[in-house]
Write a protein that holds these residues in place. Structure first.
Motif, mmCIF file in Angstrom:
data_model
loop_
_atom_site.group_PDB
_atom_site.id
_atom_site.type_symbol
_atom_site.label_atom_id
_atom_site.label_comp_id
_atom_site.label_asym_id
_atom_site.label_seq_id
_atom_site.Cartn_x
_atom_site.Cartn_y
_atom_site.Cartn_z
ATOM 1 N N ARG A 102 0.830 -1.205 0.000
ATOM 2 C CA ARG A 102 0.000 0.000 0.000
ATOM 3 C C ARG A 102 0.865 1.257 0.000
ATOM 4 O O ARG A 102 0.540 2.257 -0.652
ATOM 5 C CB ARG A 102 -0.933 -0.012 1.217
ATOM 6 N N LEU A 103 1.980 1.199 0.727
ATOM 7 C CA LEU A 103 2.883 2.341 0.826
ATOM 8 C C LEU A 103 3.929 2.374 -0.293
ATOM 9 O O LEU A 103 4.769 3.264 -0.328
ATOM 10 C CB LEU A 103 3.577 2.335 2.187
ATOM 11 N N GLY A 104 3.879 1.385 -1.184
ATOM 12 C CA GLY A 104 4.836 1.336 -2.280
ATOM 13 C C GLY A 104 6.230 0.935 -1.860
ATOM 14 O O GLY A 104 7.207 1.271 -2.533
ATOM 15 N N LEU A 105 6.328 0.196 -0.768
ATOM 16 C CA LEU A 105 7.631 -0.249 -0.261
ATOM 17 C C LEU A 105 7.885 -1.691 -0.713
ATOM 18 O O LEU A 105 7.001 -2.538 -0.605
ATOM 19 C CB LEU A 105 7.681 -0.134 1.256
ATOM 20 N N PRO A 106 9.081 -1.974 -1.206
ATOM 21 C CA PRO A 106 9.350 -3.264 -1.836
ATOM 22 C C PRO A 106 9.770 -4.400 -0.898
ATOM 23 O O PRO A 106 9.991 -5.512 -1.354
ATOM 24 C CB PRO A 106 10.503 -2.942 -2.794
ATOM 25 N N ALA A 107 9.870 -4.132 0.403
ATOM 26 C CA ALA A 107 10.401 -5.172 1.292
ATOM 27 C C ALA A 107 9.921 -4.970 2.724
ATOM 28 O O ALA A 107 9.405 -3.908 3.083
ATOM 29 C CB ALA A 107 11.926 -5.150 1.254
ATOM 30 N N LEU A 108 10.126 -6.017 3.515
ATOM 31 C CA LEU A 108 9.889 -5.981 4.958
ATOM 32 C C LEU A 108 11.166 -6.431 5.643
ATOM 33 O O LEU A 108 11.895 -7.265 5.116
ATOM 34 C CB LEU A 108 8.763 -6.931 5.358
ATOM 35 N N GLU A 109 11.409 -5.884 6.815
ATOM 36 C CA GLU A 109 12.537 -6.315 7.623
ATOM 37 C C GLU A 109 12.071 -6.513 9.059
ATOM 38 O O GLU A 109 11.117 -5.869 9.511
ATOM 39 C CB GLU A 109 13.682 -5.292 7.566
ATOM 40 N N LEU A 110 12.757 -7.408 9.748
ATOM 41 C CA LEU A 110 12.456 -7.673 11.154
ATOM 42 C C LEU A 110 13.671 -8.336 11.772
ATOM 43 O O LEU A 110 14.621 -8.682 11.086
ATOM 44 C CB LEU A 110 11.207 -8.545 11.292
ATOM 45 N N TYR A 111 13.625 -8.483 13.073
ATOM 46 C CA TYR A 111 14.654 -9.261 13.756
ATOM 47 C C TYR A 111 13.990 -10.091 14.836
ATOM 48 O O TYR A 111 12.857 -9.845 15.243
ATOM 49 C CB TYR A 111 15.757 -8.380 14.357
ATOM 50 N N THR A 112 14.714 -11.092 15.275
ATOM 51 C CA THR A 112 14.285 -11.928 16.380
ATOM 52 C C THR A 112 15.511 -12.246 17.215
ATOM 53 O O THR A 112 16.646 -12.054 16.777
ATOM 54 C CB THR A 112 13.592 -13.214 15.876
ATOM 55 N N ASN A 113 15.285 -12.705 18.407
ATOM 56 C CA ASN A 113 16.386 -13.082 19.273
ATOM 57 C C ASN A 113 16.972 -14.407 18.785
ATOM 58 O O ASN A 113 16.238 -15.316 18.382
ATOM 59 C CB ASN A 113 15.896 -13.213 20.719
ATOM 60 N N ALA A 114 18.282 -14.532 18.841
ATOM 61 C CA ALA A 114 18.961 -15.747 18.382
ATOM 62 C C ALA A 114 18.514 -16.983 19.165
ATOM 63 O O ALA A 114 18.612 -18.102 18.656
ATOM 64 C CB ALA A 114 20.470 -15.577 18.481
ATOM 65 N N LYS A 115 18.017 -16.793 20.380
ATOM 66 C CA LYS A 115 17.582 -17.929 21.188
ATOM 67 C C LYS A 115 16.111 -18.284 20.967
ATOM 68 O O LYS A 115 15.612 -19.251 21.543
ATOM 69 C CB LYS A 115 17.862 -17.657 22.665
ATOM 70 N N MET A 116 15.437 -17.534 20.129
ATOM 71 C CA MET A 116 14.049 -17.848 19.769
ATOM 72 C C MET A 116 14.082 -18.737 18.531
ATOM 73 O O MET A 116 13.744 -18.336 17.420
ATOM 74 C CB MET A 116 13.242 -16.574 19.543
ATOM 75 N N THR A 117 14.519 -19.967 18.741
ATOM 76 C CA THR A 117 14.785 -20.879 17.631
ATOM 77 C C THR A 117 13.546 -21.154 16.789
ATOM 78 O O THR A 117 13.659 -21.410 15.592
ATOM 79 C CB THR A 117 15.388 -22.190 18.152
ATOM 80 N N GLU A 118 12.379 -21.096 17.396
ATOM 81 C CA GLU A 118 11.150 -21.300 16.631
ATOM 82 C C GLU A 118 11.029 -20.248 15.526
ATOM 83 O O GLU A 118 10.640 -20.552 14.400
ATOM 84 C CB GLU A 118 9.912 -21.215 17.551
ATOM 85 N N ASN A 119 11.371 -19.001 15.867
ATOM 86 C CA ASN A 119 11.293 -17.920 14.882
ATOM 87 C C ASN A 119 12.369 -18.065 13.809
ATOM 88 O O ASN A 119 12.132 -17.738 12.646
ATOM 89 C CB ASN A 119 11.428 -16.561 15.566
ATOM 90 N N LEU A 120 13.541 -18.546 14.202
ATOM 91 C CA LEU A 120 14.617 -18.742 13.233
ATOM 92 C C LEU A 120 14.209 -19.756 12.168
ATOM 93 O O LEU A 120 14.672 -19.685 11.024
ATOM 94 C CB LEU A 120 15.904 -19.197 13.925
ATOM 95 N N ALA A 121 13.360 -20.691 12.530
ATOM 96 C CA ALA A 121 12.845 -21.668 11.565
ATOM 97 C C ALA A 121 11.652 -21.110 10.791
ATOM 98 O O ALA A 121 11.488 -21.379 9.599
ATOM 99 C CB ALA A 121 12.446 -22.952 12.290
ATOM 100 N N LEU A 122 10.821 -20.320 11.468
ATOM 101 C CA LEU A 122 9.591 -19.814 10.848
ATOM 102 C C LEU A 122 9.849 -18.804 9.734
ATOM 103 O O LEU A 122 9.309 -18.934 8.634
ATOM 104 C CB LEU A 122 8.693 -19.162 11.912
ATOM 105 N N TYR A 123 10.643 -17.799 9.999
ATOM 106 C CA TYR A 123 10.764 -16.714 9.027
ATOM 107 C C TYR A 123 11.274 -17.172 7.666
ATOM 108 O O TYR A 123 10.725 -16.758 6.641
ATOM 109 C CB TYR A 123 11.575 -15.555 9.611
ATOM 110 N N PRO A 124 12.259 -18.040 7.582
ATOM 111 C CA PRO A 124 12.650 -18.527 6.246
ATOM 112 C C PRO A 124 11.519 -19.297 5.542
ATOM 113 O O PRO A 124 11.392 -19.220 4.317
ATOM 114 C CB PRO A 124 13.843 -19.439 6.535
#
Length: 150
Positions: A102-124
């Motif tokens: 909607r805003l014409g932006l081509p990407a998203l960025e985020l971070y997670t904690n290295a010890k939140m292994t569930e997120n490290l698997a989810l985002y990819p």
């Protein structure tokens, strides 16, 4: 009916409860409360960066996002653990993508904690690529980026 909408002042207690419930499992792993457990949700709501996922009268999740140069930054996304597995987290991330478009932006960025292994698997799995790792504010963070395609 499920809707994602801007947070209102009356939602903030439910958002805080959701954040605590979603992130408390990480306190022992990290050795202190993760940043989202102590976030300033009042400021995020006032600035229009906080959105809630509401089903009926209940808040089941939330997302904090805002535009930056060339992307939407997803600062926080959480779903009440009692409501996980229903696709609400994916709906919140899809909402962030829609906002970027909607805003014409081509990407998203985020971070997670290295010890939140569930997120490290989810985002990819949902199309994010790891772009870096660094320590900030005493937290070991893993950064991700998703480039949107038409």
């Amino acid at each position: 009916m499920m809707e994602i909408r801007p947070a209102r002042a009356g939602d903030l207690d439910a958002v805080r409860r959701c954040a605590v419930a979603a992130y408390e499992i990480y306190v022992d792993r990290i050795g202190r409360k993760p940043a989202p457990m102590v976030a300033d949700f009042d400021a995020a709501s006032t600035s229009g960066e906080l959105y809630v996922l509401q089903v009926g009268d209940a808040i089941h999740g939330f997302i904090v996002l805002f535009p930056r140069a060339g992307h939407i930054f997803v600062e926080n996304v959480a779903v009440d653990p009692a409501q996980q597995g229903r696709g609400y987290g994916r709906r919140l991330l899809d909402f962030a993508e829609a906002e970027a478009r909607r805003l014409g932006l081509p990407a998203l960025e985020l971070y997670t904690n290295a010890k939140m292994t569930e997120n490290l698997a989810l985002y990819p799995r949902v199309g994010y690529l790891e772009t870096g790792r660094r320590t900030e504010d005493g937290f070991d963070r893993v950064y991700f980026r998703k480039v949107l395609t038409d």
